[in-house]
Design a protein around this motif. Structure first.
Motif, PDB file in Angstrom:
ATOM      1  N   GLU A  16       0.837  -1.323   0.075  1.00 21.18           N
ATOM      2  CA  GLU A  16       0.038  -0.027   0.000  1.00 21.18           C
ATOM      3  C   GLU A  16       0.893   1.305  -0.012  1.00 21.18           C
ATOM      4  O   GLU A  16       0.714   2.036  -0.585  1.00 21.18           O
TER       5      GLU A  16
ATOM      6  N   SER B  92       4.220   5.974  -5.301  1.00 21.61           N
ATOM      7  CA  SER B  92       4.190   5.500  -6.692  1.00 21.61           C
ATOM      8  C   SER B  92       3.224   6.521  -7.493  1.00 21.61           C
ATOM      9  O   SER B  92       3.637   7.297  -8.539  1.00 21.61           O
ATOM     10  N   LYS B  93       2.109   6.917  -6.891  1.00 20.52           N
ATOM     11  CA  LYS B  93       1.209   7.874  -7.357  1.00 20.52           C
ATOM     12  C   LYS B  93       1.550   9.478  -7.120  1.00 20.52           C
ATOM     13  O   LYS B  93       0.590  10.185  -7.481  1.00 20.52           O
ATOM     14  N   SER B  94       2.483   9.616  -6.238  1.00 23.66           N
ATOM     15  CA  SER B  94       2.803  11.223  -5.809  1.00 23.66           C
ATOM     16  C   SER B  94       3.625  11.782  -6.822  1.00 23.66           C
ATOM     17  O   SER B  94       4.090  11.148  -7.673  1.00 23.66           O
ATOM     18  N   GLU B  95       3.380  13.357  -6.714  1.00 22.57           N
ATOM     19  CA  GLU B  95       3.882  14.046  -7.613  1.00 22.57           C
ATOM     20  C   GLU B  95       5.141  14.653  -7.244  1.00 22.57           C
ATOM     21  O   GLU B  95       6.049  15.032  -8.043  1.00 22.57           O
TER      22      GLU B  95
ATOM     23  N   HIS C  57       8.283  -1.365  -8.343  1.00 19.93           N
ATOM     24  CA  HIS C  57       6.733  -1.059  -8.149  1.00 19.93           C
ATOM     25  C   HIS C  57       6.240  -0.089  -9.474  1.00 19.93           C
ATOM     26  O   HIS C  57       5.354  -0.575 -10.105  1.00 19.93           O
ATOM     27  N   LYS C  58       7.116   0.709  -9.716  1.00 23.45           N
ATOM     28  CA  LYS C  58       6.833   1.603 -10.759  1.00 23.45           C
ATOM     29  C   LYS C  58       7.433   1.379 -12.234  1.00 23.45           C
ATOM     30  O   LYS C  58       7.024   1.818 -13.251  1.00 23.45           O
TER      31      LYS C  58
ATOM     32  N   GLU D 227       2.222   1.910  -3.378  1.00 20.47           N
ATOM     33  CA  GLU D 227       1.252   2.221  -4.556  1.00 20.47           C
ATOM     34  C   GLU D 227       1.023   3.726  -4.110  1.00 20.47           C
ATOM     35  O   GLU D 227       0.799   4.370  -5.163  1.00 20.47           O
ATOM     36  N   THR D 228       0.877   4.113  -2.774  1.00 20.35           N
ATOM     37  CA  THR D 228       0.725   5.574  -2.589  1.00 20.35           C
ATOM     38  C   THR D 228       1.787   6.411  -2.988  1.00 20.35           C
ATOM     39  O   THR D 228       1.393   7.490  -3.781  1.00 20.35           O
TER      40      THR D 228
ATOM     41  N   ILE E 179      10.968   9.957  -9.064  1.00 16.88           N
ATOM     42  CA  ILE E 179       9.953  10.770  -8.587  1.00 16.88           C
ATOM     43  C   ILE E 179      10.932  12.139  -7.827  1.00 16.88           C
ATOM     44  O   ILE E 179      12.112  11.826  -7.373  1.00 16.88           O
TER      45      ILE E 179
ATOM     46  N   LYS F 284      -1.219  14.772  -3.717  1.00 10.73           N
ATOM     47  CA  LYS F 284      -0.319  14.097  -4.431  1.00 10.73           C
ATOM     48  C   LYS F 284       1.026  14.037  -3.943  1.00 10.73           C
ATOM     49  O   LYS F 284       2.117  13.909  -4.524  1.00 10.73           O
TER      50      LYS F 284
END
Length: 590
Positions: free
Chosen positions: A266, A272-275, A403-404, A269-270, A302, A322
């Motif tokens: 989790e 990975s979606k961050s900017e 993961h990414k 995933e969190t 990132i 994000k």
């Protein structure tokens, strides 16, 4: 009971968050278990006026790794029928798999720990002989552990099992002991057997037998120690800082094991979606964050900003849903980091902490938590927790990249396999201690030091300077080597030692040029370089060689000799390295 409580008291220097004892009563048919959250004195108060009589028992003070500090999670843990009681140090890597198997057989669990699995597993596999059962259990467990066990099935025995976590046997007169460290029983005996990995001890009040995992007896001669208790607490080292520097092969290994046995899907995933990812910290943890920035940007692509927590809280930062904010703190209680994270969380960011203390404020207040597995660090100047933070940050970066899909599995495995060799390379480095002490003699009267490095090793230069100034009180500064000509070069003369972190990485030639600039101005060059590099010897006054590794892993190695150099300079100057002036281990005020 008094012997168990005294032994736990003697291990207070290790730190703990809960404690407990198990004693087989005089009938031999019942195990009495008493546990308490808090310090040993809290357990003692809990036991006040309780009459617990028996001659076979085990005790434990817990530094939480699986589950918060609670009565349920405190050791000892007892099997379902109450016939077996267990204490355990270390981490059982496959405990979730074993737990599921035992649940299917009807076993019920009361705690979140990996230790309770061992108690139920012993009961499930009990064959009518404790030693035979211990041999079976040892083949089932994966990870690092030291186990102590008592049972009403055979109420005159204690079983001890060691794999990767310290365990000693104390040989007394009409009494025998197992313990994780000598101080626990030094009051009662000075004769000890140190168990090696894969060995099992069976002790009664009159005999000690050691077996290997094949069930064959091992003949081991006891050693006689002459330490007093205060020295033994430091395991023979002069200072806690020195002990903690030398514990790093183990703590790096434990952090690798601990990280890989935790579930972080989790979290990955969190993030990975961050900017945007902010890393905030103070002191040594800030330097770990700087290295982490290089790794996360390299492997996970990132954008990362690293900031002092005390500055981050009060600046006009850009935060959205994000945004992820990672706070790094050894204690998990650092006020600046904690309050900055809480503010960021209130502003909508997802928060993550990297701490060494399970159940600390940061670990409870953030959305996600990662741990280092160092045990307590007593010396105020961080050493083993820094290299463990680096290890955890590297593994986090690699897993995030996988993961990414910004990191190939082939490159991940290459780096991971080399990381597994780092503990042994640190062990090799630590054998250089006498050479570094000689260097300390040479430079201890210097009034200033400059530390320089590039890329991943620039934060290591900062950390080297911090270590020296905080324990020796000598003025020291760390700089990126490329910045030297923009000001600091004016300070260089024949009196100034310049410590250059210059491993054989892709920045070597650039660093080599910077060192020549120092040499041209008569600065005293002390280089930390990869073994076998003859070019560095030619332009350095002194060289500390480190084992070869791949570029991204060098920071874990290059910092070790800087810790040693700082330690020896400070001790030769007569400073209190464990408790330097004006400093505290846990800073709970802004």
């Amino acid at each position: 009971m008094p012997v168990l409580l005294y032994g736990l008291q003697r291990l207070e220097y290790r730190g703990y968050d809960s404690a407990g004892i198990s004693v087989i009563d005089k009938s031999g048919n019942k195990i009495i278990v008493e546990k308490q959250v808090g310090k040993i004195k809290d357990l003692q108060e809990h036991l006040w006026n309780k009459k617990i009589e028996g001659h076979i028992g085990i005790g434990h003070s817990r530094w939480a790794t699986h589950g918060a500090p609670t009565i349920e999670n405190a050791h000892p843990h007892t099997s379902q029928k109450g016939t077996i009681s267990i204490v355990h140090n270390g981490i059982i890597e496959n405990y979730l798999e074993l737990k599921e198997e035992l649940k299917e057989k009807g076993y019920k669990f009361k705690s979140e720990t990996d230790t309770e699995v061992i108690a139920h597993l012993f009961e499930d596999l009990y064959s009518g002989n404790l030693l035979d059962t211990a041999l079976k259990v040892a083949t089932k467990l994966e990870g690092a552990y030291a186990i102590g066990l008592i049972s009403t099935y055979e109420p005159d025995k204690i079983i001890g099992i060691r794999k990767g976590s310290p365990l000693i046997v104390g040989i007394g007169n009409g009494e025998n002991f197992i313990a994780s460290d000598i101080p626990a029983v030094l009051e009662y005996t000075k004769d000890f057997i140190t168990l090696d990995d894969g060995e099992i001890a069976l002790i009664t009040d009159s005999k000690v037998e050691i077996y290997n995992t094949e069930g064959n007896k091992v003949d081991k001669k006891p050693i006689h120690v002459t330490w007093d208790v205060s020295v033994a607490e430091k395991a023979g080292y002069k200072h806690f800082m020195q002990k903690e520097i030398h514990e790093q092969p183990r703590t790096i290994g434990d952090t690798i094991t601990g990280f890989l046995s935790s579930k972080n899907s989790e979290l990955l995933e969190t993030v990975s979606k961050s900017e945007r990812l902010y890393i905030i910290a103070c002191g040594t943890s800030y330097h770990a964050g700087l290295v982490g920035k290089f790794w996360i940007e390299k492997f996970a692509k990132i954008p990362v900003e690293v900031d002092y927590a005390s500055e981050f809280r009060y600046r006009d930062k850009i935060i959205s849903d994000k945004t992820v904010v990672l706070g790094i703190s050894q204690s998990g209680e650092t006020a600046d980091t904690r309050f900055a994270l809480l503010d960021a969380k209130n502003e909508g960011a997802k928060t993550l902490s990297l701490v060494n203390v399970v159940g600390s404020s940061l670990s409870r207040e953030t959305d996600f938590v990662l741990y280092t597995y160092c045990g307590p660090e007593i010396g105020v100047a961080a050493t083993k927790t820094f290299t463990a933070q680096l290890t955890a940050l590297l593994l986090f970066s690699l897993k995030l990249g996988l993961h990414k899909k910004t990191l190939t599995k082939e490159l991940y495995e290459k780096i991971y396999n080399e990381l597994l060799h780092i503990p042994s390379k640190v062990e090799k480095l630590l054998k250089n201690d006498n050479f570094i002490k000689d260097l300390a003699h040479k430079y201890l009267n210097s009034e200033d030091f400059l530390f320089i490095g590039r890329n991943l090793n620039y934060p290591i230069a900062l950390e080297g300077a911090l270590k020296l100034k905080e324990i020796s009180y000598i003025h020291a500064e760390g700089y990126p080597a490329g910045e030297m000509k923009h000001g600091p070069i004016a300070l260089i003369d024949e009196k100034l030692p310049v410590v250059c972190v210059v491993p054989d990485d892709r920045y070597f030639e650039k660093m080599f040029s910077n060192i020549q600039e120092v040499k041209a101005r008569k600065g005293k060059v002390i280089s930390v370089a990869t073994e076998g590099n003859q070019r560095i010897k030619e332009i350095s006054e002194d060289v500390i060689f480190i084992p070869e590794t791949i570029d991204v892993l060098y920071p874990i190695l290059t910092v070790i000799p800087l810790q040693q150099l700082s330690y020896h300079i400070a001790t030769l100057l007569g400073k209190d390295v464990d408790q330097p002036r004006n400093l505290a281990k846990t800073v709970t005020v802004e």
